[in-house]
Design a protein around this motif. Structure first.
Motif, short mmCIF file in Angstrom:
data_model
loop_
_atom_site.label_atom_id
_atom_site.label_comp_id
_atom_site.label_asym_id
_atom_site.label_seq_id
_atom_site.Cartn_x
_atom_site.Cartn_y
_atom_site.Cartn_z
N PHE A 91 12.93 -18.84 4.99
CA PHE A 91 12.85 -18.34 6.36
C PHE A 91 13.63 -17.03 6.48
O PHE A 91 13.20 -16.08 7.13
CB PHE A 91 13.39 -19.35 7.36
N GLY A 92 14.79 -16.99 5.84
CA GLY A 92 15.60 -15.77 5.86
C GLY A 92 14.90 -14.61 5.19
O GLY A 92 14.91 -13.48 5.69
N LEU A 93 14.26 -14.87 4.05
CA LEU A 93 13.55 -13.81 3.34
C LEU A 93 12.35 -13.30 4.14
O LEU A 93 12.08 -12.09 4.18
CB LEU A 93 13.09 -14.33 1.97
N ALA A 94 11.62 -14.22 4.79
CA ALA A 94 10.47 -13.82 5.59
C ALA A 94 10.91 -12.96 6.77
O ALA A 94 10.26 -11.97 7.12
CB ALA A 94 9.71 -15.04 6.07
N ALA A 95 12.02 -13.34 7.41
CA ALA A 95 12.54 -12.56 8.53
C ALA A 95 13.00 -11.18 8.06
O ALA A 95 12.74 -10.17 8.73
CB ALA A 95 13.68 -13.31 9.21
N LEU A 96 13.68 -11.12 6.91
CA LEU A 96 14.11 -9.85 6.36
C LEU A 96 12.93 -8.93 6.07
O LEU A 96 12.96 -7.73 6.38
CB LEU A 96 14.89 -10.09 5.06
N GLN A 97 11.88 -9.48 5.48
CA GLN A 97 10.71 -8.68 5.15
C GLN A 97 10.09 -8.07 6.40
O GLN A 97 9.69 -6.90 6.42
CB GLN A 97 9.69 -9.55 4.41
N MET A 98 10.03 -8.85 7.47
CA MET A 98 9.45 -8.36 8.72
C MET A 98 10.32 -7.25 9.32
O MET A 98 9.82 -6.18 9.71
CB MET A 98 9.29 -9.51 9.72
N VAL A 99 11.62 -7.47 9.38
CA VAL A 99 12.51 -6.51 10.05
C VAL A 99 12.65 -5.22 9.26
O VAL A 99 12.61 -4.12 9.83
CB VAL A 99 13.89 -7.16 10.29
N MET A 100 12.79 -5.33 7.93
CA MET A 100 13.01 -4.12 7.12
C MET A 100 11.77 -3.22 7.06
O MET A 100 11.88 -2.04 6.71
CB MET A 100 13.43 -4.52 5.70
N THR A 101 10.60 -3.74 7.40
CA THR A 101 9.38 -2.93 7.38
C THR A 101 8.85 -2.64 8.78
O THR A 101 7.74 -2.12 8.93
CB THR A 101 8.29 -3.64 6.56
N SER A 102 9.62 -2.96 9.81
CA SER A 102 9.23 -2.70 11.19
C SER A 102 9.95 -1.48 11.75
O SER A 102 10.96 -1.03 11.19
CB SER A 102 9.53 -3.92 12.07
N HIS A 103 9.44 -0.95 12.85
CA HIS A 103 10.09 0.16 13.53
C HIS A 103 10.92 -0.36 14.70
O HIS A 103 10.58 -1.36 15.33
CB HIS A 103 9.04 1.15 14.07
N PHE A 104 11.99 0.35 15.00
CA PHE A 104 12.86 0.04 16.14
C PHE A 104 12.87 1.22 17.11
O PHE A 104 12.65 2.37 16.72
CB PHE A 104 14.29 -0.22 15.67
N LEU A 105 13.13 0.90 18.37
CA LEU A 105 13.48 1.93 19.34
C LEU A 105 14.98 2.10 19.22
O LEU A 105 15.74 1.15 19.49
CB LEU A 105 13.08 1.49 20.75
N PRO A 106 15.46 3.26 18.75
CA PRO A 106 16.89 3.39 18.45
C PRO A 106 17.76 3.33 19.69
O PRO A 106 17.29 3.48 20.82
CB PRO A 106 16.98 4.77 17.79
N ALA A 107 19.04 3.08 19.45
CA ALA A 107 20.01 3.13 20.55
C ALA A 107 20.19 4.57 21.01
O ALA A 107 20.00 5.51 20.22
CB ALA A 107 21.34 2.54 20.09
#
Length: 214
Positions: free
Chosen positions: A78-94
């Motif tokens: 579950f941790g690896l799947a979440a990491l894969q999603m977040v590290m390849t997604s875009h964010f609206l920066p602070a």
């Protein structure tokens, strides 16, 4: 009295001027329009196991995750799947005072399956491409709804699929979709067994996304 009012007016003017020049900080957020699809870990899906993972990340001023740590997870995959999603997604920066800045971001990512009884096979949406409308049927406005029955093996592969009657083009597309899809096999006493799958596919040209899936 006039002097006191003049002084109060000057103080208020200075306060308003300072306030208009300062923008409250805005925290980084995951861009829902440019996020990678979250993949359900296959081993947990086969076991019909929901889970979650909590991530703590550094987000650059460009809106990318530069470093992430899994601080807690129900299971390692579950941790690896979440990491894969977040590290390849875009964010609206602070933003601070109107300018993008590097910051941190934390969130719990939840994984939920549609819980059919474990004695029934389950269509694995995380590892199956959505059905696509046949172009000629779409151009002609052809629509239809189909009920399908397939035999699903212990490895999650379908065979001998049968569909109800309807327009031939859509019926063939329906059979192709369910035959090529991946499944979570039925379980009996915790072990995968061969079983019958029953599903429905509705093709409608009026949908915003013409992928036929409902």
């Amino acid at each position: 009295m006039l002097l006191r009012r003049t002084f109060a007016f000057l103080v208020m003017s200075m306060f308003l001027s300072a306030g208009s020049a300062y923008c409250a900080p805005i925290v980084a957020t995951l861009d829902e329009h440019h996020r990678t699809r979250l993949v359900f870990p296959p081993a947990e899906a086969v076991a019909r196991q929901d889970g979650s993972a909590h991530l703590a990340c550094n987000i650059s001023e460009a809106g990318t995750a530069t470093k992430c740590n899994v601080t807690k997870s129900s299971a390692p995959d579950f941790g690896l799947a979440a990491l894969q999603m977040v590290m390849t997604s875009h964010f609206l920066p602070a933003y601070d005072n109107g300018k993008p800045v590097a910051s941190t971001w934390e969130e719990t990512i939840n994984f939920h399956l549609f819980h059919a009884p474990s004695t029934m096979p389950l269509l694995d949406h995380s590892h199956t491409i959505k059905p696509r409308y046949p172009l000629e049927a779409l151009r002609n406005g052809t629509q239809g709804s189909f009920h399908v029955t397939c035999t699903v093996s212990i490895t999650g592969a379908a065979r001998d699929c049968v569909a109800s009657d309807g327009p031939d083009t859509l019926r063939q597309a329906t059979l192709a979709y369910f035959t090529l899809a991946r499944y979570l096999p039925a379980l009996q006493n915790g072990e995968p067994v061969e079983a019958q799958f029953h599903g429905t596919l509705n093709w409608s040209t009026g949908k915003e996304e013409n992928n036929g899936f409902e």
